[in-house]
Design a protein around this motif. Structure first.
Motif, short mmCIF file in Angstrom:
data_model
loop_
_atom_site.label_atom_id
_atom_site.label_comp_id
_atom_site.label_asym_id
_atom_site.label_seq_id
_atom_site.Cartn_x
_atom_site.Cartn_y
_atom_site.Cartn_z
N MET A 45 0.83 -1.21 0.00
CA MET A 45 0.00 0.00 0.00
C MET A 45 0.86 1.26 0.00
N ARG A 46 1.99 1.20 0.69
CA ARG A 46 2.91 2.33 0.72
C ARG A 46 3.39 2.68 -0.69
N GLN A 47 3.69 1.66 -1.48
CA GLN A 47 4.16 1.88 -2.84
C GLN A 47 3.07 2.49 -3.72
N VAL A 48 1.83 2.07 -3.49
CA VAL A 48 0.72 2.65 -4.25
C VAL A 48 0.59 4.14 -3.93
N LEU A 49 0.68 4.49 -2.67
CA LEU A 49 0.58 5.90 -2.27
C LEU A 49 1.73 6.72 -2.83
N ASP A 104 1.53 12.62 3.89
CA ASP A 104 2.14 11.83 4.97
C ASP A 104 1.75 10.37 4.71
N VAL A 105 2.64 9.63 4.09
CA VAL A 105 2.35 8.26 3.66
C VAL A 105 2.04 7.35 4.84
N ILE A 154 -6.44 13.59 0.83
CA ILE A 154 -5.07 13.38 0.33
C ILE A 154 -4.95 13.56 -1.17
N ALA A 155 -6.06 13.71 -1.88
CA ALA A 155 -5.98 13.88 -3.33
C ALA A 155 -5.34 15.21 -3.67
#
Length: 208
Positions: free
Chosen positions: A147-151, A165-166, A206-207
């Protein structure tokens, strides 16, 4: 053919997978042992109350069979949780929203409902033992990193805010899933379209 284990139980010869050189471990026996752990935890037993003896009896094997695979109960519990979570999800990479919905939805299937109940029974162990907490973090970190990589990809493509802020966003997306899965914390929140609604609520902040 059966043999007598060190604790006096009769075991199938197929379970004696470390007696002969080159003999592979029996996947069937591994699965039976892990399923026994799931059954005991799902039935409401705490991790602290579960014993190797109880797992062996539930799985229909001897204690020696378990100890040949895991050095102690803690190692068995962690492996059981790892196996329950299944393979890592693979985002499609087409849009951040779609990938996040897919990841959140993956935490809410029938298998994960059982996982939530099991995790709830493990919580006392995680609170009491720094070692168990550290190992458990190692279990969930690979999924967290997906999920971190997607963000991070969303920041790079401009879909998400540049100052995102990931780590906090990971918490906002995962926390509701965890408490609903384990505790049904707010029963008035409908299950239908939960993933989409959660992701859209977070995306409002966050968008880009």
């Amino acid at each position: 053919m059966t043999t007598v284990s060190v604790d006096g139980r009769l075991e199938p010869a197929a379970d004696q997978d470390r007696k002969g050189p080159g003999r592979p471990r029996s996947a069937r026996v591994d699965e039976a042992i892990v399923e026994a752990v799931f059954d005991l935890l799902s039935a409401g037993q705490s991790a602290d109350a579960i014993s190797i003896e109880a797992v062996a009896a539930k799985a229909g094997v001897g204690k020696a069979t378990i100890y040949r695979r895991w050095p102690n109960k803690e190692a068995l519990l962690i492996d059981a949780v790892t196996m329950m979570k299944g393979p890592l999800p693979e985002p499609h990479g087409e849009s951040v929203r779609e990938d996040l919905v897919m990841l959140v939805s993956g935490m809410r299937n029938k298998r994960m409902e059982r996982y939530g109940r099991v995790t709830a029974c493990l919580l006392p162990e995680l609170v009491k033992s720094e070692e168990m907490h550290r190992v458990y973090q190692g279990v969930i970190e690979p999924r967290r990193n997906v999920m971190r990589q997607v963000l991070r990809r969303g920041v790079e493509t401009g879909e998400l805010r540049a100052d995102l802020d990931v780590e906090l966003t990971l918490l906002m997306l995962s926390g509701p899933n965890i408490v609903q899965n384990m505790l049904n914390w707010n029963p008035t929140v409908p299950e239908e379209h939960f993933a989409e609604k959660l992701v859209d609520a977070v995306l409002c902040g966050i968008a880009a």
